[in-house]
Structure formats: structure tokens, C-alpha cells
Scaffold this motif. Structure first.
Motif, PDB file in Angstrom:
ATOM      1  N   ILE A 183      -3.989  -0.738   6.479  1.00  0.00           N
ATOM      2  CA  ILE A 183      -4.158   0.279   5.432  1.00  0.00           C
ATOM      3  C   ILE A 183      -3.097   1.379   5.504  1.00  0.00           C
ATOM      4  O   ILE A 183      -2.483   1.616   6.553  1.00  0.00           O
ATOM      5  N   TYR A 211      -6.779  -3.686  -2.606  1.00  0.00           N
ATOM      6  CA  TYR A 211      -7.986  -3.649  -1.774  1.00  0.00           C
ATOM      7  C   TYR A 211      -9.228  -3.905  -2.628  1.00  0.00           C
ATOM      8  O   TYR A 211     -10.156  -4.571  -2.191  1.00  0.00           O
ATOM      9  N   ARG A 212      -9.220  -3.356  -3.831  1.00  0.00           N
ATOM     10  CA  ARG A 212     -10.367  -3.572  -4.725  1.00  0.00           C
ATOM     11  C   ARG A 212     -10.496  -5.038  -5.086  1.00  0.00           C
ATOM     12  O   ARG A 212     -11.562  -5.639  -4.966  1.00  0.00           O
ATOM     13  N   SER A 252     -11.410  -7.150  -1.990  1.00  0.00           N
ATOM     14  CA  SER A 252     -12.805  -6.951  -1.559  1.00  0.00           C
ATOM     15  C   SER A 252     -13.759  -7.690  -2.482  1.00  0.00           C
ATOM     16  O   SER A 252     -14.730  -8.293  -2.030  1.00  0.00           O
ATOM     17  N   TYR A 261       0.802  -1.233   0.000  1.00  0.00           N
ATOM     18  CA  TYR A 261       0.000   0.000   0.000  1.00  0.00           C
ATOM     19  C   TYR A 261       0.830   1.277   0.000  1.00  0.00           C
ATOM     20  O   TYR A 261       0.303   2.382   0.123  1.00  0.00           O
ATOM     21  N   ASP A 297      -3.060   4.242  -8.640  1.00  0.00           N
ATOM     22  CA  ASP A 297      -4.033   3.205  -8.276  1.00  0.00           C
ATOM     23  C   ASP A 297      -3.656   2.553  -6.937  1.00  0.00           C
ATOM     24  O   ASP A 297      -3.429   1.346  -6.857  1.00  0.00           O
ATOM     25  N   LEU A 336      -5.281   1.720  -4.381  1.00  0.00           N
ATOM     26  CA  LEU A 336      -6.207   0.760  -3.754  1.00  0.00           C
ATOM     27  C   LEU A 336      -6.369  -0.533  -4.560  1.00  0.00           C
ATOM     28  O   LEU A 336      -7.250  -1.339  -4.271  1.00  0.00           O
ATOM     29  N   ASP A 346     -10.899   6.980   1.386  1.00  0.00           N
ATOM     30  CA  ASP A 346     -11.158   6.422   0.051  1.00  0.00           C
ATOM     31  C   ASP A 346     -11.583   4.965   0.158  1.00  0.00           C
ATOM     32  O   ASP A 346     -12.503   4.519  -0.515  1.00  0.00           O
ATOM     33  N   LEU A 347     -10.898   4.230   1.023  1.00  0.00           N
ATOM     34  CA  LEU A 347     -11.211   2.809   1.141  1.00  0.00           C
ATOM     35  C   LEU A 347     -12.573   2.601   1.800  1.00  0.00           C
ATOM     36  O   LEU A 347     -13.358   1.749   1.363  1.00  0.00           O
ATOM     37  N   LEU A 376      -5.220   6.732   3.216  1.00  0.00           N
ATOM     38  CA  LEU A 376      -6.250   6.246   2.282  1.00  0.00           C
ATOM     39  C   LEU A 376      -7.498   5.682   2.959  1.00  0.00           C
ATOM     40  O   LEU A 376      -8.330   5.044   2.304  1.00  0.00           O
TER      41      LEU A 376
END
Ligand code: GLN
Length: 285
Positions: free
Chosen positions: A248, A227-228, A231, A194, A222, A224, A255-256, A252
Motif C-alpha cells: 500500500i 484496491y476497490r 477487494s 498506488y 481516486d 484506491l 482509508d483502505l 492511504l
């Protein structure tokens, strides 16, 4: 050479490169590991004879420290959550903030299930296995799996599971390309890369030069990404009400949180680390 002379030589070689307390600490760590001396014995035995072979090990360590290599890689181990872990260049050195993430999960789980349920846990990007193994150790009913892209890291993770006498199933996969995961989980946790490239200018040489890039960095455009992807997989592979925990980037959290909400996760909660930085997030399906 005796111990006192070894120490003088070690200190003079490294002074200027590291603060003196850190040099002292390196010397103690190396003496404990290479000479099998406790802190007290180091202080009480300045006349202890140091063999040629022992001197050579310290010389080697000096060369590596001059090259900013972390002491944990030099001795090949570190402590995490009260347990011993092997580490090498394929694994990140476990951070104190990750111990806080483990503590967060364990206290939540104990509160909910009183540690009596056989839950399934997946740690994505397991590295040295520190999260997966400390969870397995402290939640003995849990069935824990750890996934990583790096074969080198997984080899160490497997050794760490044996060292700590827990059973963890390790899987090798690139999470960015992963097809469906092998099963459904009660809890998915990840400390993915991250750190943005733009943050590198504030980082130390020991991290920049020696820790695995693939465990740390993401593109500025980019941040995240992991995380995208995680998830989305979690939506499919968490059991109903299953939980998702992330470590994290302190910058961020908002945003997350917004992204997780958009994806339909509920009750998301950001938790700060001991330095007051947004460092963990938890939510449920
Ligand atoms: N906290 C780590 C560091 O600052 C980063 C860990 C990660 O990228 N997952 O070095």
C-alpha cells in the motif's frame, strides 16, 4: 585500453550526475556482467585488457545512465528475495518493500499450514512475476497464478518462472474490466499502482522517465481504484477465510482499512516496512 583506464573514463563521464559511490557501484555491476569479473578480480586486475567490443558496451551504458535509465534495465536483471529476475521497460523494478510483503506472506503461511497444504494463490499485477515466483519457490505446495494487463511484462514473467524453475500460471487481463476470475483462491496478493500524480514531484528521474506508468500511477482523486476493484473480486473469489494481502501507499492505510471493513473483510492488519512506513495490509474474508 585497460580496466583502470576504462574505469577512469567511466567515472569522469558520469561524475556530477550521480554520487561517486553510485558510479563505483554501476562500474562494478557492469564489469561483473559484461566482463565476467568478480569484485575482487576488478580490484586486482587494473591492467586487464579491454577489447573494442567491451569498450563499446560500456559506452552504450554511459549513454543510458546519462539518460537516467536504471542500471537494472541496462543489465536486464535484478535480484529479489534471493532470486534472479529479468526486468525490462515493461516491468517495474522489484522494490525492497515488496520483498517485505513476500516475507510477510511466507512467514504467515508457514506458521499456519507448515507449508504442507496445496493452497492456491493469485498475484494481481504480477509484472516481472517477482511476488508470484518467490512465493512459488518458497511455498512448494502452493499453486500460484499471476495476472497482468501487460503482454510485455507477462513474457518476462514467464521467462523468470523458467529461470527460477517454478511453475506459475500466467493470465493476461485488465483487472479493471475483468469478468469473473478463473477459480477460487486461498490467498490473493497485489502490489497495484498506488502512487498519486501529486507525489511525482518527489520522485527521481530514473523512475519517472523509465518505469512503466501503468504499474505505478493512479489519479489523485481516486487513489484506491485498484484496491476497490481487487477487494470486490476477492470477495467473490477467495475461499472462506481466504486471505488478501496488499502492498500500500504509506499515506492511504487508514482509508483502505476503513474500506476493507466496510466491504466485510475481517482482522485487517497494517504492517510497516523497515523505514517505519505503513506499507502492507492483510485481512481475511
Ligand atoms: N513503491 C513503489 C515506488 O515508490 C510503487 C509501487 C506501486 O505503485 N505499486 O516506486
Amino acid at each position: 585500453m585497460n580496466l583502470a583506464a576504462l574505469k577512469t573514463n567511466f567515472t569522469s563521464n558520469l561524475s556530477g550526475l550521480y554520487p561517486s559511490e553510485e558510479i563505483q557501484s554501476f562500474f562494478n555491476i557492469l564489469s561483473e556482467k559484461q566482463l565476467n569479473l568478480s569484485r575482487i578480480e576488478i580490484a586486482l586486475n587494473p591492467d586487464r585488457t579491454i577489447s573494442e567490443a567491451e569498450t563499446a558496451k560500456f559506452k552504450q551504458a554511459i549513454i543510458r545512465l546519462k539518460n537516467h535509465e536504471p542500471i537494472q534495465y541496462i543489465i536486464g536483471e535484478t535480484e529479489f528475495y534471493g532470486l534472479l529476475f529479468k526486468v525490462n521497460k515493461y516491468t517495474l523494478i522489484p522494490r525492497p518493500e515488496t520483498e517485505e510483503l513476500v516475507e510477510y506472506i511466507i512467514s504467515e503461511q508457514k506458521l499456519i499450514t507448515h507449508n504442507s497444504q496445496p493452497i492456491t494463490i493469485l498475484d494481481i499485477g504480477t509484472g516481472s512475476g517477482c511476488i508470484a515466483i518467490s512465493l512459488a519457490k518458497n511455498l512448494p505446495k502452493a499453486k500460484v497464478s499471476g495476472l497482468d494487463i501487460s503482454k510485455g511484462a507477462l513474457k518476462i514473467a514467464q521467462q523468470n518462472a523458467e529461470l527460477n524453475k517454478v511453475e506459475v500460471e500466467f493470465l493476461q487481463a485488465d483487472i479493471l474490466k475483468t469478468k469473473p476470475l478463473p477459480k477460487q483462491y486461498d490467498l490473493i496478493v497485489s502490489n497495484p499502482p498506488y502512487v498519486r500524480e501529486l507525489e511525482k514531484k518527489h520522485m527521481q528521474q530514473n523512475v519517472l522517465k523509465h518505469e512503466p506508468d501503468s504499474a505505478l500511477y493512479v489519479k489523485d482523486e481516486d487513489p484506491l481504484l485498484f484496491y476497490r476493484v481487487i477487494s470486490k473480486l476477492a470477495k467473490k473469489h477467495l475461499k472462506p477465510k481466504g486471505k488478501l494481502f496488499f502492498e500500500i501507499n504509506e499515506y492511504l492505510a487508514d482509508d483502505l482499512t476503513a474500506f476493507l471493513k466496510k466491504e466485510g473483510f475481517q482482522n485487517s492488519e497494517v504492517k510497516k516496512d523497515i523505514f517505519g512506513k505503513d506499507r502492507m495490509i492483510k485481512c481475511n474474508k
